[in-house]
Design an enzyme around this catalytic site. Structure first.
Site, short mmCIF file in Angstrom:
data_model
loop_
_atom_site.label_atom_id
_atom_site.label_comp_id
_atom_site.label_asym_id
_atom_site.label_seq_id
_atom_site.Cartn_x
_atom_site.Cartn_y
_atom_site.Cartn_z
N HIS A 78 53.18 46.97 55.00
CA HIS A 78 54.49 47.58 54.77
C HIS A 78 54.57 48.02 53.30
O HIS A 78 54.40 47.21 52.39
CB HIS A 78 55.61 46.62 55.11
CG HIS A 78 55.79 46.40 56.58
ND1 HIS A 78 56.17 45.19 57.13
CD2 HIS A 78 55.62 47.25 57.63
CE1 HIS A 78 56.23 45.31 58.44
NE2 HIS A 78 55.90 46.54 58.76
N GLU A 136 56.50 46.29 50.17
CA GLU A 136 56.27 44.88 49.91
C GLU A 136 55.16 44.71 48.87
O GLU A 136 54.06 44.25 49.16
CB GLU A 136 55.94 44.17 51.23
CG GLU A 136 57.10 44.28 52.23
CD GLU A 136 56.75 43.84 53.65
OE1 GLU A 136 55.65 43.28 53.84
OE2 GLU A 136 57.57 44.04 54.56
N ARG A 178 58.95 51.92 54.00
CA ARG A 178 58.26 50.85 54.72
C ARG A 178 57.07 51.34 55.54
O ARG A 178 56.04 50.67 55.63
CB ARG A 178 59.28 50.17 55.66
CG ARG A 178 58.71 49.20 56.70
CD ARG A 178 59.86 48.73 57.59
NE ARG A 178 59.42 47.99 58.76
CZ ARG A 178 59.39 46.67 58.86
NH1 ARG A 178 59.73 45.93 57.82
NH2 ARG A 178 59.02 46.08 59.99
N HIS A 218 52.75 39.62 53.93
CA HIS A 218 53.96 40.42 53.94
C HIS A 218 54.99 39.78 53.01
O HIS A 218 54.75 38.74 52.41
CB HIS A 218 54.53 40.51 55.36
CG HIS A 218 53.74 41.38 56.28
ND1 HIS A 218 54.14 42.65 56.64
CD2 HIS A 218 52.57 41.17 56.91
CE1 HIS A 218 53.25 43.18 57.46
NE2 HIS A 218 52.28 42.29 57.64
N GLU A 254 54.77 35.40 54.96
CA GLU A 254 55.90 36.15 54.41
C GLU A 254 56.17 35.52 53.04
O GLU A 254 56.69 34.41 52.94
CB GLU A 254 57.13 36.05 55.31
CG GLU A 254 57.00 36.77 56.64
CD GLU A 254 57.21 38.28 56.53
OE1 GLU A 254 57.61 38.75 55.43
OE2 GLU A 254 56.98 38.98 57.53
#
Length: 424
Positions: free
Chosen positions: A185, A188, A241, A309, A384
């Protein structure tokens, strides 16, 4: 004569776009609202808003009930947006009166666009800088590092990776492989920064545990799985994104909803303007298709797949398309447990998580599920990264001063996970 003038204007516009000199998008006076749908009808209303206009930017996926959804609303759209919410009795809260001010404040902490001669982890880097650094590594470490092209992007960029290998075998046995994927993405930025930090540690750390980890596996690391999108976050829209493939007046698909494992079954959109657009078909994006082709050449070799991510401080494992737990759930959970424990020891950073479907939200077509379900990599996870889910909506812009601490605690977590895999 007027036809010639129109032609000149069009040529000039095309040149401007091609050269990447389009005006940078700003979010001055955009208000940020946090929505919380409670009924299926309310969720459907929000889905209709998602991707309906450039004046609305949904920061969170719009696919499930009982969660908070942040959306940036242009000043000229606020009145009718709120009227729609009130008409459908959707709960909302104003959390930021000027999105750009919040973004600017974060830039004052660490300007993500400043560039220096030395490649360090005290700042974020542009794609060309990172690619130049990756290409320099075989000269510094000729016996350990090789560069490979893992795929291509829609705009013709390479998806560049490095292989790190200290020997062909360990105690006479062929070494297993570990694949690290970042930058899926575009916005990020902490994801590629963390993967390059790991590369550097695998090559330079003097810590005995890190050295053993580096030398015990063949490492394959791709910091930028979506190079076009990443470049676009630098040149035009920091909050972008997706990929940059054109689709019916909109651009890009979500590359982490585009992998060919239970594609588009849940947690993705069929609207090309949505940030979670799954694409017209599985592997429609050249980025995911060519990257998956490369990873497939490693079938049977990989023991661990890690996708990076941000944000929310979660460690996730399959599946995203169903709440049904994977066959080796107990092993995945055991490695998960040691990973989230280890990540907190250095700085107290608290991670939670579990299987994707239950721990964060339903999301089919992600790379970690494909690696596990199609390529049969026995241990497949997604980090994440920082900050936590309670952070301001602009958590994608993690200050650069947190790159090194993030990398350090992820190395700690990886060490624990790899040791855990070895004891199963």
């Amino acid at each position: 004569m007027w036809q010639q003038l129109v032609l000149i204007v069009l040529i000039g516009l095309a040149t401007t776009i091609q050269q990447g000199t389009a005006e940078r998008i700003r979010y001055d006076n955009y208000q940020v609202y946090q929505l919380q749908p409670q009924t299926a009808a309310q969720l459907e209303t929000i889905k209709e808003l998602d991707g309906s206009s450039d004046s609305l930017l949904f920061v969170d996926p719009v696919h499930y009930l009982g969660t908070k959804i942040n959306v940036l609303v242009a000043p000229q759209r606020v009145t009718d947006f709120l009227a729609t919410l009130q008409q459908s009795d959707i709960s909302y809260e104003l959390v930021d009166e000027n999105a750009q001010k919040s973004l600017d404040l974060e830039e004052l902490v660490a300007d993500p666009n400043r560039r220096r001669g030395e490649y360090t982890w005290t700042e974020y880097h542009e794609l060309n800088d990172t690619y130049a650094w990756l290409r320099s590594l075989p000269e510094k470490y000729p016996e350990q590092v090789s560069v490979f092209v893992a795929g291509r992007s829609y705009e013709g960029r390479e998806i560049l990776g490095v292989k790190i290998s200290y020997a062909s075998s360990v105690d006479g046995a062929t070494k297993r492989g570990i694949f690290l994927e970042g930058g899926m993405h575009a916005r990020e930025w902490i994801s590629p920064a963390t993967t390059t930090y790991i590369i550097n540690q695998l090559l330079t750390s003097t810590n005995a545990d890190v050295r053993k980890m580096a030398e015990s596996f063949d490492w394959y690391v791709v910091p930028h799985a979506n190079p076009d999108g990443f470049v676009y976050t630098h040149t035009t829209n920091r909050m972008w994104r997706k990929t940059r493939t054109p689709y019916n007046g909109c651009f890009g698909a979500d590359p982490n909803r585009n992998w060919g494992f239970h594609w588009n079954e849940v947690g993705a959109s069929s609207n090309a303007c949505s940030d979670t657009y799954a694409g017209p078909r599985a592997f429609s994006e050249i980025e995911t298709r060519t990257l998956s082709d490369y990873i497939s050449t490693l079938r049977g070799k990989l023991v661990l797949y890690l996708s990076f991510h941000s944000y929310s401080q979660l460690l996730l494992f399959p599946y995203g398309h169903t709440s049904e737990l994977p066959p080796n759930y107990k092993d995945l959970k055991r490695v998960f447990d040691v990973g989230v424990t280890a990540v907190s020891k250095r700085y107290g950073t608290r991670y939670t998580g579990g299987n994707v479907y239950d721990a964060i939200y339903p999301a089919a077509g992600a790379s970690l599920d494909w690696a596990y379900g199609k390529l049969e990599v026995p241990y497949s996870y997604c980090f994440e990264l920082r900050p936590s889910g309670s952070y301001l909506w602009s958590g994608f812009r993690l200050p650069a001063e947190q790159i090194i601490p993030t990398g350090e605690e992820i190395i700690d977590s990886m060490l624990a996970m790899i040791k855990g895999i070895g004891t199963l």
